[in-house]
Design a protein around this motif. Structure first.
Motif, short mmCIF file in Angstrom:
data_model
loop_
_atom_site.label_atom_id
_atom_site.label_comp_id
_atom_site.label_asym_id
_atom_site.label_seq_id
_atom_site.Cartn_x
_atom_site.Cartn_y
_atom_site.Cartn_z
N UNK A 217 51.08 32.64 42.28
CA UNK A 217 50.18 34.24 41.47
C UNK A 217 48.95 34.92 42.88
N UNK A 218 49.62 34.29 43.70
CA UNK A 218 48.60 35.15 44.73
C UNK A 218 48.58 36.01 44.79
N UNK A 219 49.76 37.06 45.24
CA UNK A 219 49.99 37.91 45.72
C UNK A 219 49.78 39.16 44.05
N UNK A 220 49.01 38.11 43.48
CA UNK A 220 49.24 39.28 41.47
C UNK A 220 47.80 39.42 41.74
N UNK A 221 47.28 39.02 42.77
CA UNK A 221 45.48 38.40 42.09
C UNK A 221 44.87 40.05 42.64
N UNK A 222 44.01 40.34 41.91
CA UNK A 222 43.00 41.62 42.17
C UNK A 222 41.95 41.10 42.19
N UNK A 223 41.19 41.71 43.03
CA UNK A 223 39.52 40.77 42.96
C UNK A 223 39.05 41.95 42.86
N UNK A 224 37.71 42.14 42.79
CA UNK A 224 36.49 43.27 42.40
C UNK A 224 35.22 42.60 41.76
N UNK A 225 34.35 43.13 42.62
CA UNK A 225 33.25 42.56 41.96
C UNK A 225 32.33 43.97 40.57
N UNK A 226 32.69 44.34 40.07
CA UNK A 226 32.50 45.12 38.97
C UNK A 226 32.44 44.67 37.85
N UNK A 227 31.94 44.76 36.79
CA UNK A 227 32.17 43.68 35.87
C UNK A 227 30.81 42.75 35.75
N UNK A 228 30.46 42.17 34.37
CA UNK A 228 29.71 41.05 34.03
C UNK A 228 30.11 40.70 32.73
N UNK A 229 29.57 39.15 32.90
CA UNK A 229 29.47 38.69 31.98
C UNK A 229 27.52 38.73 30.93
N UNK A 230 27.21 39.62 31.13
CA UNK A 230 25.96 40.09 30.63
C UNK A 230 25.92 40.73 29.60
N UNK A 231 25.16 40.38 28.57
CA UNK A 231 25.54 40.57 27.57
C UNK A 231 24.80 42.73 27.44
N UNK A 232 26.33 43.61 26.87
CA UNK A 232 25.52 44.83 26.79
C UNK A 232 25.80 45.58 28.75
N UNK A 233 26.50 44.42 29.23
CA UNK A 233 26.67 45.32 30.61
C UNK A 233 27.32 46.18 30.23
#
Length: 374
Positions: A217-233
């Motif tokens: 799966x390594x070549x199929x992973x795209x990482x980003x710091x966008x997004x959050x689990x916080x409510x209303x994010x």
């Protein structure tokens, strides 16, 4: 695109009612407007000779469907009083359409559906993650992963005799939680046959998850710091990145199909050549230019490979009572029956494609007709 989802349409005999309808619910008068549009389509089906039972079955599905928010459409197919397939369209169809014929009219659905990319998206922090997976057929699956180790999850501030012990405990908890999330992500990815895994959220958490993904799966992973689990994010940026990633994969598939077709040196180019290849169960992927105005016809028999440009070819194959049908409908039926794939192209993507159709072949032999000799 894979066409196995259409198989139920060819497992039972026609004739078929095919309906494409703008079902948008974005105005106050959306429901009466839908009623008017559907009644007009009902009249068209009746004029074409559709049976009452099939029209009534369509009526129940169309009037009884769960409305979506905003603009969308419906594609519904019925035969002998039964709706066999119904799909939501992400946007209204180019025009409302009602067709009655020996085969279902699926080309507008396939053109609008486009390449289907299976994907998994994980929004992670150091406690756990929220994951969403969508199969190539568009069936969503969701998972919530809570980390087993919830204390301590914050590294201790400098100072105090226990500082190093708490820091080690925090790091161990982060790694353990990342392992749980990774395992759940891999399970989802395997289940839907994911083409891409988007790992978003906390930078430390996404790094740990990505590092622990199995090699396959390594070549199929795209990482980003966008997004959050916080409510209303606000997830707008993450949604945009996900859509962009999926679109890039779809474009890569189309480019790969065109490249494979190009190296065949015109073998499998044009309608005659494609029909001949389908008769031989020789097509791996068919390329077709989306042309809503297309009205060409082909001849078919009972079997998927019984397809021809004239009835004489079928007579030579000992086919009784051949039927004349829409060319695109006949081609798609043959693809489904031979487990072949389809790539739908825009007019600007393959301007030189003979007859607007071509095929990437499973094998080539000297008798395979090419351009100009089919």
């Amino acid at each position: 695109m894979q066409l196995s989802f259409l198989r139920p349409l060819y497992d039972r005999p026609g004739p078929w009612c095919s309906v494409y309808l703008d079902a948008s619910a974005d105005t106050e008068d959306a429901k009466p407007a839908l009623d008017l549009r559907w009644r007009a389509l009902q009249s068209r089906l009746t004029e074409q000779g559709a049976d009452e039972a099939s029209v009534a079955a369509l009526d129940r599905v169309i009037r009884g469907h769960d409305p979506m928010v905003g603009d969308y459409g419906l594609a519904v197919f019925a035969s002998h009083g039964r709706v066999v397939l119904s799909e939501y369209l992400s946007a209204p169809p180019l025009r409302d359409l009602a067709a009655y014929g020996a085969l279902p009219h699926v080309m507008p659905l396939l053109a609008q559906r486009g390449e289907q990319v299976a994907w998994v998206r994980v929004v992670a922090d150091r406690i756990g993650a929220d994951a969403m997976a969508v199969s190539a057929g568009g069936v969503p699956r969701r998972a919530h992963v809570a980390g087993a180790n919830e204390f301590p999850l914050r590294r201790a501030k400098p100072g105090g005799w226990s500082q190093s012990r708490y820091q080690r405990a925090a790091m161990e908890a982060w790694h353990h939680n990342a392992g749980d999330v990774t395992a759940a992500t891999v399970e989802l990815a395997d289940r839907v046959g994911a083409d891409v895994v988007v790992v978003a959220g906390d930078v430390r958490a996404t790094g740990m998850i990505a590092a622990q993904m199995p090699e396959r799966w390594q070549d199929l992973v795209v990482r980003t710091d966008a997004g959050s689990r916080a409510g209303g994010a606000d997830q707008t940026l993450l949604d945009d990145l996900t859509v962009q990633t999926i679109a890039e994969i779809a474009d890569q598939r189309i480019s790969a199909a065109l490249d494979k077709f190009g190296v065949q040196e015109d073998v499998g180019a044009g309608l005659d050549a494609v029909v001949s290849a389908l008769q031989r169960n020789q097509v791996d992927t068919m390329l077709i230019v989306d042309d809503p105005s297309a009205d060409g016809e082909l001849w078919i028999g009972a079997e998927a490979t019984e397809i021809a440009v004239d009835p004489g070819q079928l007579a030579a194959m000992s086919v009784d009572d051949p039927q004349r049908v829409r060319a695109d409908a006949a081609l798609v039926r043959a693809l489904v029956g031979t487990d072949a794939a389809l790539t739908v192209l825009g007019a600007d993507e393959a301007p030189e494609l003979t007859d607007g159709v071509g095929a990437v072949l499973r094998y080539v032999d000297p008798s395979t007709p090419g351009r100009g000799n089919g």
